[in-house]
Design a protein around this motif. Structure first.
Motif, PDB file in Angstrom:
ATOM      1  N   ARG A   1      11.590 -37.792 -97.090  1.00 52.30           N
ATOM      2  CA  ARG A   1      10.979 -36.712 -97.862  1.00 52.30           C
ATOM      3  C   ARG A   1       9.624 -36.261 -97.320  1.00 52.30           C
TER       4      ARG A   1
ATOM      5  N   HIS B   1       5.286 -40.415-105.959  1.00 49.62           N
ATOM      6  CA  HIS B   1       6.726 -40.280-105.712  1.00 49.62           C
ATOM      7  C   HIS B   1       7.449 -41.545-106.159  1.00 49.62           C
TER       8      HIS B   1
ATOM      9  N   GLY C   1       7.381 -33.893-103.913  1.00 46.88           N
ATOM     10  CA  GLY C   1       6.671 -34.877-104.722  1.00 46.88           C
ATOM     11  C   GLY C   1       5.911 -34.224-105.852  1.00 46.88           C
TER      12      GLY C   1
END
Ligand code: SAM
Length: 217
Positions: A37, A179, A214
């Protein structure tokens, strides 16, 4: 099928998958998901892993930086040898461990990762306070060790000191996000701070928090 049931089944899935792929812990998948991510690793980069035993994160970090990269780790516990990875046993809250780790690294790091956890006491506020203390040591280490532009990922147990701590992190990084990877257990109060764009050791300017992935903090 409840959300909780689905999440628990997924956790079993990560446990089985870790065994199949020879990862030392299911935590490997948390770091894998964070990197997918946020892109915290680069080929040939240098990584320091704090609280690294038994070594699941070390394995992911080594895969990501490749043969030209450098990965070093530390833990209170012994870490069984891993090819291409150097480790020491020590307490990151002690200055002598910090110095030993910095000399093992032998230069600056591109990424510092910390999955350090206190021994769980069962008291939510005490566990939170101990987690913040470990994160404070990780942040200080990162401030002394990261290259400008580098990244820091830290596990923290949520609680009332979180906002003050995040403000401290934001002084040193241009992007700070919270996150929770899918591989985290649903019952856990853990969350990961993903801080990117280290401003350099001297700079303590006000933060600018932005980006697509996030939770903004
Ligand atoms: C959740 S485990 C880490 C799992 C690891 N990321 C993996 O993937 O295998 C947390 C670790 O933090 C370590 N730890 C806690 N306090 C520490 C400290 N002060 N210094 C070094 N390691 C510490 C513990 O010994 C424990 O092994």
């Amino acid at each position: 099928m409840s959300k909780r049931w689905l999440k628990e089944r997924r956790q079993d899935f990560y446990y089985r998958k870790a065994k199949q792929l020879n990862y030392r812990s299911r935590a490997s998948f948390k770091l894998h998901q964070i990197d997918e991510r946020f892109g915290i690793f680069q080929e040939g980069g240098s990584v320091v892993d704090l609280g690294a035993a038994p070594g699941g994160w070390l394995q992911i970090a080594k895969e990501r930086v490749g043969p030209k990269g450098k990965v070093v780790g530390v833990d209170l516990q012994h870490i069984a040898p891993l090819e291409g990875v150097s480790t020491i046993r020590g307490d990151m809250t002690r200055p002598e461990t910090v110095e030993e780790l910095r000399s093992l690294l032998g230069g600056k790091a591109d990424t510092v990762i910390s999955d350090m956890s206190p021994n769980i006491s069962g008291s939510y506020s005490m566990d939170h306070a101990r987690s913040v203390d470990l994160c404070t040591h990780a942040l200080e280490f990162a401030r002394r060790t990261l290259r400008p532009g580098g990244s820091l990922v830290m596990k923290i147990f949520e609680g009332d000191m979180m906002n003050d701590f995040l403000s401290e992190v934001k002084k040193s990084f241009s992007s700070v996000r919270l996150h929770s990877p899918k591989a985290s257990r649903s019952s856990s109060s853990e969350i990961y701070i993903v801080a990117k764009g280290f401003k350099g050791p001297a700079e303590q300017a006000a933060p600018s928090v932005s980006g697509p992935a996030g939770l903004e903090v």
